[in-house]
Design an enzyme around this catalytic site. Structure first.
Site, PDB file in Angstrom:
ATOM      1  N   CYS A 186       5.204  -1.801  -8.857  1.00  0.00           N
ATOM      2  CA  CYS A 186       5.225  -2.415 -10.038  1.00  0.00           C
ATOM      3  C   CYS A 186       5.080  -0.925 -10.601  1.00  0.00           C
ATOM      4  O   CYS A 186       5.843  -1.181 -12.496  1.00  0.00           O
ATOM      5  CB  CYS A 186       4.083  -2.827 -10.360  1.00  0.00           C
ATOM      6  SG  CYS A 186       2.209  -1.978  -9.781  1.00  0.00           S
ATOM      7  N   THR A 243       3.137 -15.774 -12.059  1.00  0.00           N
ATOM      8  CA  THR A 243       1.737 -16.465 -11.379  1.00  0.00           C
ATOM      9  C   THR A 243       0.183 -15.806 -12.494  1.00  0.00           C
ATOM     10  O   THR A 243      -0.432 -16.667 -12.956  1.00  0.00           O
ATOM     11  CB  THR A 243       1.490 -15.498 -10.439  1.00  0.00           C
ATOM     12  OG1 THR A 243       2.799 -15.401  -9.431  1.00  0.00           O
ATOM     13  CG2 THR A 243       0.626 -16.003  -9.005  1.00  0.00           C
ATOM     14  N   LYS A 293      -8.564 -12.829  -1.105  1.00  0.00           N
ATOM     15  CA  LYS A 293      -7.495 -13.676  -1.045  1.00  0.00           C
ATOM     16  C   LYS A 293      -6.435 -12.270  -0.933  1.00  0.00           C
ATOM     17  O   LYS A 293      -6.087 -11.783  -2.076  1.00  0.00           O
ATOM     18  CB  LYS A 293      -7.596 -14.346  -1.491  1.00  0.00           C
ATOM     19  CG  LYS A 293      -6.082 -15.012  -0.573  1.00  0.00           C
ATOM     20  CD  LYS A 293      -5.316 -16.225  -0.676  1.00  0.00           C
ATOM     21  CE  LYS A 293      -4.206 -16.360  -1.711  1.00  0.00           C
ATOM     22  NZ  LYS A 293      -3.267 -15.634  -1.214  1.00  0.00           N
ATOM     23  N   GLU A 335      12.449  -8.621 -13.723  1.00  0.00           N
ATOM     24  CA  GLU A 335      12.070  -7.418 -12.358  1.00  0.00           C
ATOM     25  C   GLU A 335      12.629  -7.792 -11.499  1.00  0.00           C
ATOM     26  O   GLU A 335      12.474  -8.657 -11.016  1.00  0.00           O
ATOM     27  CB  GLU A 335      10.448  -7.596 -12.801  1.00  0.00           C
ATOM     28  CG  GLU A 335       9.917  -6.559 -11.476  1.00  0.00           C
ATOM     29  CD  GLU A 335       8.491  -6.439 -11.725  1.00  0.00           C
ATOM     30  OE1 GLU A 335       8.233  -8.390 -11.392  1.00  0.00           O
ATOM     31  OE2 GLU A 335       7.941  -5.818 -11.807  1.00  0.00           O
ATOM     32  N   GLU A 384      -2.959  -7.264 -13.850  1.00  0.00           N
ATOM     33  CA  GLU A 384      -1.668  -6.794 -13.537  1.00  0.00           C
ATOM     34  C   GLU A 384      -1.123  -7.316 -12.884  1.00  0.00           C
ATOM     35  O   GLU A 384      -1.115  -7.870 -11.900  1.00  0.00           O
ATOM     36  CB  GLU A 384      -2.365  -5.800 -12.111  1.00  0.00           C
ATOM     37  CG  GLU A 384      -4.249  -5.238 -12.756  1.00  0.00           C
ATOM     38  CD  GLU A 384      -3.983  -3.926 -14.076  1.00  0.00           C
ATOM     39  OE1 GLU A 384      -5.128  -4.350 -14.413  1.00  0.00           O
ATOM     40  OE2 GLU A 384      -2.963  -3.767 -14.132  1.00  0.00           O
ATOM     41  N   GLY A 428      -0.842  -9.028  -9.174  1.00  0.00           N
ATOM     42  CA  GLY A 428       1.450 -10.137  -8.650  1.00  0.00           C
ATOM     43  C   GLY A 428       2.021 -10.342 -10.095  1.00  0.00           C
ATOM     44  O   GLY A 428       2.229  -9.149 -10.836  1.00  0.00           O
TER      45      GLY A 428
HETATM   46  O1  TXE Z   1       3.684 -12.253  -6.423  1.00  0.00           O
HETATM   47  P1  TXE Z   1       2.719 -13.372  -6.449  1.00  0.00           P
HETATM   48  P2  TXE Z   1       4.487 -11.847  -5.642  1.00  0.00           P
HETATM   49  C1  TXE Z   1       5.798  -9.320  -9.022  1.00  0.00           C
HETATM   50  C2  TXE Z   1       7.213  -8.864  -8.824  1.00  0.00           C
HETATM   51  C3  TXE Z   1       7.110  -9.873  -6.923  1.00  0.00           C
HETATM   52  C4  TXE Z   1       6.671 -11.179  -8.040  1.00  0.00           C
HETATM   53  C5  TXE Z   1       6.031 -11.968  -7.097  1.00  0.00           C
HETATM   54  O2  TXE Z   1       8.172  -9.358  -9.159  1.00  0.00           O
HETATM   55  O3  TXE Z   1       8.898 -11.217  -6.971  1.00  0.00           O
HETATM   56  O4  TXE Z   1       5.411 -10.672  -8.286  1.00  0.00           O
HETATM   57  O5  TXE Z   1       5.372 -11.415  -6.034  1.00  0.00           O
HETATM   58  C6  TXE Z   1      -1.451 -15.120  -5.170  1.00  0.00           C
HETATM   59  N1  TXE Z   1      -3.177 -18.921  -7.598  1.00  0.00           N
HETATM   60  N2  TXE Z   1       5.119  -7.702  -8.295  1.00  0.00           N
HETATM   61  O6  TXE Z   1       5.267 -13.362  -4.197  1.00  0.00           O
HETATM   62  O7  TXE Z   1       3.067 -14.853  -6.476  1.00  0.00           O
HETATM   63  C7  TXE Z   1      -0.578 -14.984  -3.770  1.00  0.00           C
HETATM   64  O8  TXE Z   1      -0.920 -15.678  -2.510  1.00  0.00           O
HETATM   65  C8  TXE Z   1      -4.048 -17.840  -7.346  1.00  0.00           C
HETATM   66  C9  TXE Z   1       4.478  -7.716  -8.887  1.00  0.00           C
HETATM   67  O9  TXE Z   1       3.770 -10.892  -4.042  1.00  0.00           O
HETATM   68  O10 TXE Z   1       2.269 -13.439  -7.664  1.00  0.00           O
HETATM   69  C10 TXE Z   1      -0.789 -13.561  -3.554  1.00  0.00           C
HETATM   70  O11 TXE Z   1      -2.099 -13.119  -3.244  1.00  0.00           O
HETATM   71  N3  TXE Z   1      -3.231 -17.442  -6.573  1.00  0.00           N
HETATM   72  C11 TXE Z   1       3.228  -7.274  -8.338  1.00  0.00           C
HETATM   73  C12 TXE Z   1      -1.210 -12.785  -5.121  1.00  0.00           C
HETATM   74  O12 TXE Z   1      -0.804 -14.209  -5.870  1.00  0.00           O
HETATM   75  C13 TXE Z   1      -2.052 -17.217  -6.636  1.00  0.00           C
HETATM   76  C14 TXE Z   1       3.198  -6.831  -6.939  1.00  0.00           C
HETATM   77  C15 TXE Z   1       0.291 -12.702  -5.758  1.00  0.00           C
HETATM   78  O13 TXE Z   1       1.595 -13.740  -5.452  1.00  0.00           O
HETATM   79  C16 TXE Z   1      -1.093 -18.072  -7.071  1.00  0.00           C
HETATM   80  C17 TXE Z   1       3.755  -8.108  -6.054  1.00  0.00           C
HETATM   81  C18 TXE Z   1      -1.812 -18.881  -7.937  1.00  0.00           C
HETATM   82  N4  TXE Z   1      -1.072 -20.457  -7.951  1.00  0.00           N
HETATM   83  C19 TXE Z   1       4.628  -8.883  -7.141  1.00  0.00           C
HETATM   84  N5  TXE Z   1       0.296 -18.336  -6.699  1.00  0.00           N
HETATM   85  C20 TXE Z   1       2.278  -5.625  -9.172  1.00  0.00           C
HETATM   86  N6  TXE Z   1       1.894  -5.824 -10.226  1.00  0.00           N
HETATM   87  O14 TXE Z   1       1.947  -4.475  -8.012  1.00  0.00           O
HETATM   88  C21 TXE Z   1       0.160 -16.598  -6.378  1.00  0.00           C
HETATM   89  N7  TXE Z   1      -0.790 -16.401  -5.324  1.00  0.00           N
END
Ligand code: TXE
Length: 483
Positions: A282, A230, A173, A383, A248, A226
């Site tokens: 990140c 989360t 996904k 962050e 990660e 992410g």
């Molecule tokens: O990440 P999310 P987002 C950090 C950065 C950003 C924050 C949120 O601080 O502001 O994370 O970013 C899926 N069960 N990084 O919104 O919400 C979601 O649909 C299963 C660092 O992008 O964590 C997406 O596909 N899946 C990071 C993925 O998780 C779930 C890069 C990431 O979403 C879920 C990006 C759940 N309950 C953001 N909730 C890095 N380390 O590179 C969400 N998702």
């Protein structure tokens, strides 16, 4: 442009016919719809993966390697289309998508096409006991790959390639904010001859579609990139189900600059490590720590360089800073700039939203430099994940190391110095999973990739990824002595 789920090699609508708007952040407008898949869609994706598993896990390494290599070549063949789609979906400059995101997606497949043919395990002869031990590294079965919006195809393929190379079948996904290149990957996989059901792509919200993957009783491993919050939620759901987890997560990476460094290279690289991809990586060095004796000079030079960066329409080749990925994220990043003063910070450059001609409703923000005096402030502890860096000075090595480690995160650190002893002392004491010395984001895909502390659990890359996506099984055989 409406996109569909990719299940069992076909493009299908979500069963409940729920859809989500997909935005083009450079103009702030909806440009398509994506499935808001439910657990029924995830179940269908799982069934397709489970059906494909026995034959896929019995293909020879050469067959797998050839298909992964073909996917890599097709990604490169379609580089311009994929880069344009990525830039439109994420807001990143088209130049960045062409130079980094899409080539790296191809490299991810090419790397694991090669790596799988070299992945082996040792045997151990129990001498004197007429016994031999060997280890099988068997695929897990159906695994889940969930990826974020910042480097969409780059991070999506970084998980999928090792998973299928190791013989697993995948329910993947992408982020609902940047689904487009994942959708385009489905067609590429069909064209490359990847058997139906080996890769299944379901689109939708994290809290529903993502949750259904994580909670699925027969999806035995989850690879996630992410946010830290989360990641913690996913761990809570998956841990009692004893799933393998690779998380990660976020970072708040120090960029430590000593006076004895190669100054010009440091300055040019620091602009990149601060603002590449609008600071939405990140690994960005968001906390810049500078040795006091060059602090004033660095501050002046850095501000000048950053003031020359062009914020603009991502489809314009001269743009350095594109659009922030979403309206919500723009507000989140801006909210940190707005507390700068009360947090004891001083905005040295930027801090404002930008209106771009013909993109008046797009999500644009100036690259922003904030001088802070206390590393415990929110700007240095949380962050921000946008085009915002903070500056602080330090006097001694000890002070620099303490500041660098004074964070709940532990993903990467960058160190600029030509002093060998300092390099080794810092490398051993920095609490991060990755350290770059006199460079940034130089990537060798054989290396273990990941962080400590709140930056996650597990490592991706090289044989680490193949080990994650396999179950080691030790077999011990005793045989008769010759009569
Ligand atoms: O990440 P999310 P987002 C950090 C950065 C950003 C924050 C949120 O601080 O502001 O994370 O970013 C899926 N069960 N990084 O919104 O919400 C979601 O649909 C299963 C660092 O992008 O964590 C997406 O596909 N899946 C990071 C993925 O998780 C779930 C890069 C990431 O979403 C879920 C990006 C759940 N309950 C953001 N909730 C890095 N380390 O590179 C969400 N998702």
């Amino acid at each position: 442009m409406n996109i569909q789920n990719y299940i069992n090699g076909e493009f299908v609508n979500p069963i409940k016919n729920n859809w989500l708007d997909n935005y083009n952040p450079s103009i702030g407008e909806v440009y398509g719809q994506i499935p808001n898949s439910t657990k029924e869609d995830v179940e269908n994706a799982y069934l397709a993966a489970a059906k494909a598993f026995s034959s896929w896990s019995n293909t020879t390494l050469e067959e797998r390697s050839n298909i992964l290599s073909k996917i890599a070549h097709l990604i490169l063949e379609k580089l311009d289309v994929l880069a344009a789609a990525e830039s439109k979906d994420n807001g990143k400059p088209i130049s960045l998508a062409k130079q980094v995101d899409i080539p790296r997606a191809a490299s991810n497949f090419q790397f694991f096409a090669n790596a799988i043919t070299q992945f082996s395990s040792e045997s151990h002869e129990s001498i004197g006991l007429n016994a031999v031990n060997f280890t099988l590294r068997q695929p897990i079965g159906v695994v889940g790959c969930i990826s974020p919006w910042n480097l969409p195809l780059y991070l999506f393929t970084w998980k999928i390639a090792p998973a299928i190379a190791a013989g697993n079948c995948v329910v993947a996904k992408p982020s609902e904010i940047t689904p487009m290149t994942a959708y385009l990957l489905g067609e590429i996989c069909n064209e490359a001859g990847l058997p139906e059901g080996v890769l299944n792509i379901v689109h939708g919200l994290g809290s529903t579609t993502g949750q259904a993957i994580v909670a699925h009783p027969n999806i035995k491993a989850i690879s996630f990139t992410g946010g830290t919050k989360t990641g913690a939620h996913i761990a809570k759901v998956a841990a009692p189900m004893f799933k393998k987890l690779s998380l990660e997560l976020g970072g708040k990476n120090p960029n430590i600059i000593f006076a004895d460094c190669n100054y010009d290279k440091m300055l040019e690289t620091t602009v990149r490590s601060s603002f590449a991809n609008q600071g939405q990586i990140c690994l960005c060095g968001s906390r810049i720590l500078v040795e006091e004796k060059i602090y004033e000079k660095f501050k002046k030079d850095f501000i000048k360089k950053v003031s020359e960066l062009k914020v603009g329409n991502p489809s314009d080749n001269s743009t350095n800073i594109g659009a922030i990925v979403s309206a919500e994220h723009l507000e989140k990043v801006k909210s940190y700039i707005d507390i700068a003063e009360q947090e004891g910070g001083r905005i040295l450059f930027g801090g404002n939203k930008v209106i771009i001609k013909n993109c008046e409703n797009g999500y644009y923000l100036q690259p922003t430099i904030i001088e802070v005096t206390n590393n415990r402030c929110r700007l240095n502890q949380e962050e921000i994940f946008g085009p915002v860096v903070t500056l602080m000075s330090f006097k001694t090595d000890k002070e620099a190391l303490t500041l660098a480690n004074d964070t709940k995160y532990g993903l990467s650190a960058t160190l600029w110095t030509n002093n060998l002893n300092r390099t080794m002392q810092f490398s051993k004491q920095l609490q991060t999973g990755i350290i770059w010395v006199n460079t940034w984001m130089l990537r060798d895909l054989r290396t273990p990739f990941g962080g400590q502390k709140d930056s996650g659990v597990g490592r991706e890359g090289g044989f680490e990824a193949l080990r994650f996506f396999t179950e080691p099984k030790n077999i011990c055989i005793q045989y008769e002595s010759p009569s």
